[in-house]
Write a protein that holds these residues in place. Structure first.
Motif, PDB file in Angstrom:
ATOM      1  N   ALA A   1      -4.266   7.636  14.627  1.00 44.97           N
ATOM      2  CA  ALA A   1      -3.671   6.387  14.516  1.00 44.97           C
ATOM      3  C   ALA A   1      -4.855   5.354  13.884  1.00 44.97           C
ATOM      4  O   ALA A   1      -4.631   4.574  12.950  1.00 44.97           O
ATOM      5  CB  ALA A   1      -3.290   5.663  16.008  1.00 44.97           C
ATOM      6  N   ALA A   2      -5.792   5.661  14.042  1.00 42.58           N
ATOM      7  CA  ALA A   2      -7.178   5.057  13.587  1.00 42.58           C
ATOM      8  C   ALA A   2      -7.404   5.262  12.236  1.00 42.58           C
ATOM      9  O   ALA A   2      -7.734   4.246  11.277  1.00 42.58           O
ATOM     10  CB  ALA A   2      -8.311   5.475  14.503  1.00 42.58           C
ATOM     11  N   ALA A   3      -7.073   6.562  11.764  1.00 41.60           N
ATOM     12  CA  ALA A   3      -7.175   6.777  10.274  1.00 41.60           C
ATOM     13  C   ALA A   3      -5.991   6.024   9.634  1.00 41.60           C
ATOM     14  O   ALA A   3      -6.332   5.652   8.441  1.00 41.60           O
ATOM     15  CB  ALA A   3      -7.093   8.359  10.019  1.00 41.60           C
ATOM     16  N   ILE A   4      -4.862   6.134   9.944  1.00 45.38           N
ATOM     17  CA  ILE A   4      -3.770   5.342   9.337  1.00 45.38           C
ATOM     18  C   ILE A   4      -4.004   3.710   9.181  1.00 45.38           C
ATOM     19  O   ILE A   4      -3.730   3.162   8.150  1.00 45.38           O
ATOM     20  CB  ILE A   4      -2.231   5.478  10.061  1.00 45.38           C
TER      21      ILE A   4
ATOM     22  N   GLY B   1      -2.285   2.154   5.549  1.00 44.11           N
ATOM     23  CA  GLY B   1      -0.901   2.980   5.480  1.00 44.11           C
ATOM     24  C   GLY B   1      -0.855   4.174   5.716  1.00 44.11           C
ATOM     25  O   GLY B   1      -1.748   5.058   6.005  1.00 44.11           O
ATOM     26  N   THR B   2      -0.004   5.056   5.048  1.00 44.33           N
ATOM     27  CA  THR B   2       0.344   6.530   5.445  1.00 44.33           C
ATOM     28  C   THR B   2       0.137   7.293   4.094  1.00 44.33           C
ATOM     29  O   THR B   2       0.621   8.538   4.136  1.00 44.33           O
ATOM     30  CB  THR B   2       1.893   6.813   5.807  1.00 44.33           C
TER      31      THR B   2
ATOM     32  N   GLU C   1       0.742  -1.437  -0.033  1.00 45.57           N
ATOM     33  CA  GLU C   1       0.096  -0.045   0.122  1.00 45.57           C
ATOM     34  C   GLU C   1       0.728   1.316  -0.017  1.00 45.57           C
ATOM     35  O   GLU C   1       0.500   2.259  -0.386  1.00 45.57           O
ATOM     36  CB  GLU C   1      -1.035   0.168   1.353  1.00 45.57           C
ATOM     37  N   ASP C   2       1.794   1.170   0.682  1.00 49.69           N
ATOM     38  CA  ASP C   2       2.785   2.408   0.855  1.00 49.69           C
ATOM     39  C   ASP C   2       3.853   2.443  -0.077  1.00 49.69           C
ATOM     40  O   ASP C   2       5.116   2.967   0.444  1.00 49.69           O
ATOM     41  CB  ASP C   2       3.256   2.746   2.381  1.00 49.69           C
TER      42      ASP C   2
ATOM     43  N   GLY D   1       2.468  -1.054  17.584  1.00 52.58           N
ATOM     44  CA  GLY D   1       2.481   0.039  16.413  1.00 52.58           C
ATOM     45  C   GLY D   1       1.197  -0.295  15.442  1.00 52.58           C
ATOM     46  O   GLY D   1       0.267  -0.681  16.230  1.00 52.58           O
ATOM     47  N   ILE D   2       1.272   0.224  14.626  1.00 54.91           N
ATOM     48  CA  ILE D   2       0.078   0.433  13.557  1.00 54.91           C
ATOM     49  C   ILE D   2       0.522  -0.562  12.444  1.00 54.91           C
ATOM     50  O   ILE D   2       1.533  -0.295  11.655  1.00 54.91           O
ATOM     51  CB  ILE D   2      -0.278   1.855  13.219  1.00 54.91           C
ATOM     52  N   GLY D   3      -0.129  -1.823  12.115  1.00 53.31           N
ATOM     53  CA  GLY D   3       0.271  -2.690  10.984  1.00 53.31           C
ATOM     54  C   GLY D   3       1.454  -3.038  11.098  1.00 53.31           C
ATOM     55  O   GLY D   3       2.303  -3.112  10.403  1.00 53.31           O
ATOM     56  N   GLY D   4       2.025  -3.131  12.531  1.00 49.82           N
ATOM     57  CA  GLY D   4       3.367  -3.617  12.706  1.00 49.82           C
ATOM     58  C   GLY D   4       4.692  -2.531  12.582  1.00 49.82           C
ATOM     59  O   GLY D   4       5.745  -2.808  12.705  1.00 49.82           O
ATOM     60  N   ARG D   5       4.088  -1.225  12.044  1.00 46.77           N
ATOM     61  CA  ARG D   5       5.003   0.004  12.135  1.00 46.77           C
ATOM     62  C   ARG D   5       4.788   0.803  13.438  1.00 46.77           C
ATOM     63  O   ARG D   5       4.002   1.234  13.706  1.00 46.77           O
ATOM     64  CB  ARG D   5       4.508   0.633  11.008  1.00 46.77           C
TER      65      ARG D   5
END
Length: 389
Positions: free
Chosen positions: A323-326, A331-332, A23-24, A67-71
């Motif tokens: 964080a919820a939006a990412i 992704g970012t 995605e990123d 983290g967020i999705g492992g990030r």
């Protein structure tokens, strides 16, 4: 690829990369870069220091949970020194390497930064309530605190419920937050059967408010609502207590902190104050909102030794929203995060946000509490207790 420093690739991150499906554009193992512009020095440092504590606390909590999705989130902080031009410099330092930016609690700094946000098209989560940030809509700007206009409407609802029909207004004419609040109250007053007046202006540097009290005393006002941030509110409150005026003094969320209560001392007793619902979270009934408030209150109190003030509620909520939006965007990618914010509904310590393409403020008056200061604490009025049920 943005500059992120050395990377340590773990099995968890490799798995997350595969799950995200590119995605990123290949940088899914990189840390999520979040910039924060905050007033750590200058007139607005009492707000900014609490913002920064709670932002860091929320980031640490998310990172500790994987983290967020492992990030992991990597937070970079810049001090705007309570000056709009420094906020602009800070934004320019952060924009190239940041996936999103958390904005200053100082309204004037935020408003100076927004044209750059529009140009760069970077998700910007603002920790100041000035209405101009979202009226008209700026595509990448989302406000976390209830706007000044929303605070004004909540106060008008309280005045109407208590049959207060004539309300004096004093405001800091150099603060965008205060100006928006005073104007918002005047604009909607008639809808609630309230006549504002007299309307008194003062400057951020003001230290003496005798003239304001003289004009209020000569009027038929049944309450005085003050829109101010920082030192002027403390000085005004102390002088009000000694003025002999016996009508209610009404303050706003900018005073919802021990950084107001402690210097104001006994002079603040009995004052009415509109705050985020999270400030009086201990009085909320069990449910999703109280759970969200307790999460912050427990962590913040354990780390800093006192309950989170209004500004900490804002910072923590801002990180949770971002964080919820990412996560929702997968992704970012900046546009995808913006779109995710516009379709986001989330309960945080500040209340339940419902953003949309036409609403970038998210909160309603349902999540503003009208309180009384008793024994150096914020205690909900009967008006708010009824709302909580």
């Amino acid at each position: 690829m943005r500059r992120t420093g050395p990377l340590i690739l773990t099995l968890t991150l490799v798995t997350a990369m595969a799950a995200c499906g590119g995605e990123d554009s290949g940088d899914t193992a990189d840390p999520i870069q979040v910039g924060q512009i905050v007033s750590l020095t200058g007139n607005y440092s009492p707000l900014g220091t609490e913002n920064q504590k709670s932002v860091a606390l929320a980031v640490d909590k998310i990172n500790a949970a994987g983290g967020i999705g492992g990030r992991q989130i990597q937070l970079t902080v810049r001090d705007d020194k309570s000056l709009p031009d420094q906020a602009v410099l800070s934004f320019n330092e952060l924009k190239g390497d940041s996936d999103a930016i958390i904005g200053s609690p100082f309204s004037n700094s935020a408003l100076a930064t927004i044209p750059l946000v529009d140009r760069e098209e970077i998700p910007y989560v603002s920790l100041t309530p000035a209405d101009e940030q979202v009226t008209p809509i700026h595509p990448y700007v989302f406000v976390v605190p209830a706007t000044s206009g929303t605070y004004a409407e909540a106060a008008l609802q309280y005045f109407q419920a208590n049959k207060l029909t004539r309300v004096a207004v004093a405001y800091d004419a150099k603060s965008s937050y205060a100006v928006a609040g005073a104007k918002g109250l005047q604009a909607k007053a008639a809808q609630y059967g309230v006549t504002p007046g007299p309307i008194e202006e003062f400057q951020t540097t003001a230290t003496e408010f005798g003239a304001v009290f003289t004009h209020v005393r000569a009027s038929d006002a049944q309450a005085l609502m003050v829109w101010a941030t920082g030192a002027p509110a403390v000085a005004l409150t102390k002088q009000y207590a000694a003025s002999g005026l016996d009508i209610p003094l009404v303050l706003t969320g900018a005073q919802a902190s021990k950084l107001f209560l402690e210097p104001a001392g006994p002079a603040a007793e009995g004052a009415t104050i509109a705050t985020s619902v999270g400030v009086v979270g201990e009085y909320l009934p069990a449910g999703e909102l109280k759970t969200a408030v307790d999460e912050l209150t427990t962590a913040f109190t354990q780390k800093y030794g006192y309950a989170p003030p209004q500004f900490a509620q804002d910072g923590y909520s801002g990180v949770k929203l971002l964080a919820a939006a990412i996560e929702k965007a997968g992704g970012t990618d900046r546009k995808k995060v913006r779109d995710a914010l516009e379709s986001l509904t989330l309960t945080t310590p500040n209340g339940t946000y419902t953003y949309s393409a036409t609403n970038h403020s998210g909160l309603t008056t349902d999540f503003i509490a009208i309180n009384t200061i008793k024994g150096g604490k914020f205690v909900p009025t009967e008006f708010s207790e009824t709302k909580f049920k």
